[in-house]
Design a protein around this motif. Sequence first.
Motif, PDB file in Angstrom:
ATOM      1  N   ARG A  93     -26.197  29.403  42.739  1.00  0.00           N
ATOM      2  CA  ARG A  93     -24.890  28.883  42.320  1.00  0.00           C
ATOM      3  C   ARG A  93     -23.739  29.855  42.546  1.00  0.00           C
ATOM      4  N   LEU A  94     -24.072  31.085  42.935  1.00  0.00           N
ATOM      5  CA  LEU A  94     -22.995  32.037  43.221  1.00  0.00           C
ATOM      6  C   LEU A  94     -22.175  31.547  44.407  1.00  0.00           C
ATOM      7  N   PRO A  95     -20.861  31.679  44.329  1.00  0.00           N
ATOM      8  CA  PRO A  95     -20.030  31.227  45.453  1.00  0.00           C
ATOM      9  C   PRO A  95     -20.297  32.084  46.696  1.00  0.00           C
ATOM     10  N   MET A  96     -20.257  31.447  47.850  1.00  0.00           N
ATOM     11  CA  MET A  96     -20.469  32.140  49.119  1.00  0.00           C
ATOM     12  C   MET A  96     -19.334  33.118  49.349  1.00  0.00           C
ATOM     13  N   GLY A  97     -19.649  34.161  50.091  1.00  0.00           N
ATOM     14  CA  GLY A  97     -18.602  35.101  50.447  1.00  0.00           C
ATOM     15  C   GLY A  97     -19.036  36.538  50.250  1.00  0.00           C
ATOM     16  N   ARG A  98     -18.055  37.410  50.346  1.00  0.00           N
ATOM     17  CA  ARG A  98     -18.302  38.847  50.281  1.00  0.00           C
ATOM     18  C   ARG A  98     -18.833  39.281  48.915  1.00  0.00           C
ATOM     19  N   ALA A  99     -18.312  38.714  47.841  1.00  0.00           N
ATOM     20  CA  ALA A  99     -18.749  39.089  46.496  1.00  0.00           C
ATOM     21  C   ALA A  99     -20.233  38.785  46.310  1.00  0.00           C
ATOM     22  N   ARG A 100     -20.675  37.655  46.811  1.00  0.00           N
ATOM     23  CA  ARG A 100     -22.096  37.284  46.707  1.00  0.00           C
ATOM     24  C   ARG A 100     -22.963  38.258  47.491  1.00  0.00           C
ATOM     25  N   GLN A 101     -22.541  38.598  48.714  1.00  0.00           N
ATOM     26  CA  GLN A 101     -23.299  39.535  49.542  1.00  0.00           C
ATOM     27  C   GLN A 101     -23.382  40.916  48.886  1.00  0.00           C
ATOM     28  N   GLU A 102     -22.274  41.370  48.327  1.00  0.00           N
ATOM     29  CA  GLU A 102     -22.268  42.670  47.653  1.00  0.00           C
ATOM     30  C   GLU A 102     -23.168  42.653  46.419  1.00  0.00           C
ATOM     31  N   PHE A 103     -23.152  41.545  45.683  1.00  0.00           N
ATOM     32  CA  PHE A 103     -23.997  41.412  44.497  1.00  0.00           C
ATOM     33  C   PHE A 103     -25.475  41.437  44.884  1.00  0.00           C
ATOM     34  N   LEU A 104     -25.846  40.699  45.933  1.00  0.00           N
ATOM     35  CA  LEU A 104     -27.234  40.689  46.396  1.00  0.00           C
ATOM     36  C   LEU A 104     -27.662  42.066  46.898  1.00  0.00           C
ATOM     37  N   LYS A 105     -26.747  42.750  47.556  1.00  0.00           N
ATOM     38  CA  LYS A 105     -27.044  44.105  48.038  1.00  0.00           C
ATOM     39  C   LYS A 105     -27.309  45.039  46.861  1.00  0.00           C
ATOM     40  N   GLU A 106     -26.481  44.976  45.835  1.00  0.00           N
ATOM     41  CA  GLU A 106     -26.680  45.799  44.632  1.00  0.00           C
ATOM     42  C   GLU A 106     -27.974  45.444  43.913  1.00  0.00           C
ATOM     43  N   LEU A 107     -28.297  44.164  43.863  1.00  0.00           N
ATOM     44  CA  LEU A 107     -29.520  43.717  43.210  1.00  0.00           C
ATOM     45  C   LEU A 107     -30.756  44.239  43.953  1.00  0.00           C
ATOM     46  N   ARG A 108     -30.742  44.143  45.284  1.00  0.00           N
ATOM     47  CA  ARG A 108     -31.856  44.670  46.076  1.00  0.00           C
ATOM     48  C   ARG A 108     -31.995  46.182  45.898  1.00  0.00           C
ATOM     49  N   LEU A 109     -30.865  46.883  45.865  1.00  0.00           N
ATOM     50  CA  LEU A 109     -30.882  48.335  45.663  1.00  0.00           C
ATOM     51  C   LEU A 109     -31.432  48.685  44.280  1.00  0.00           C
TER      52      LEU A 109
END
Length: 187
Positions: free
Chosen positions: A6-22
């Motif tokens: 449900r997270l909106p598409m875009g840069r914020a989502r990508q950054e959030f997923l990157k932080e979560l994976r890290l």
Amino acid sequence: AQPLQRLPMGRARQEFLKELRLALEDGIIQPICAKLEEDLRLLVHATMQGTRQALPLSPPEDALAFLRLRPLRLTESDVVDIKDQVELRLSRHFYDLAALAPQDAEAYVRMREQASHRYGLNLVDGGLPAGSLAQGLDVIDVMRNMHLLATQYCYSLHQQFFTQAAHGDAKIRTITVEHLTASIRVH
């Protein structure tokens, strides 16, 4: 379930997923790898040295709990499988260490076997040759000195070859079925 769908598409989502994976990498995967390697190293070292009192009693329960988790589906196309990541990292780590110190290759073979038995991990065998006796091996000499083979070599049921027991030499000598068949062909 895909909780982050449900997270909106875009840069914020990508950054959030990157932080979560890290965070998963630094907070869960790396510490599990370190715990398992330490446990396997202590177990194999105690077994090879014959010091049963130094054997680790049981696997770390917290690590086992994470290894039993189903893969985490972050989004439709982004899945994190903790067990798979641990297998990948330990396989790579054991390969690198065996390549750097070939005299310790047998210990890493045993650590892989114990990882399978103790944790249900399927670690990839690096397949590093420990050396070849194919040119100098004579099956007749082996048969004449069978007592030396029995006292100086150990047989790996898992890998199906003889390995010379440690005797202070930096080289590991192995005898495989291929060595014996090559020698038989010569005679």
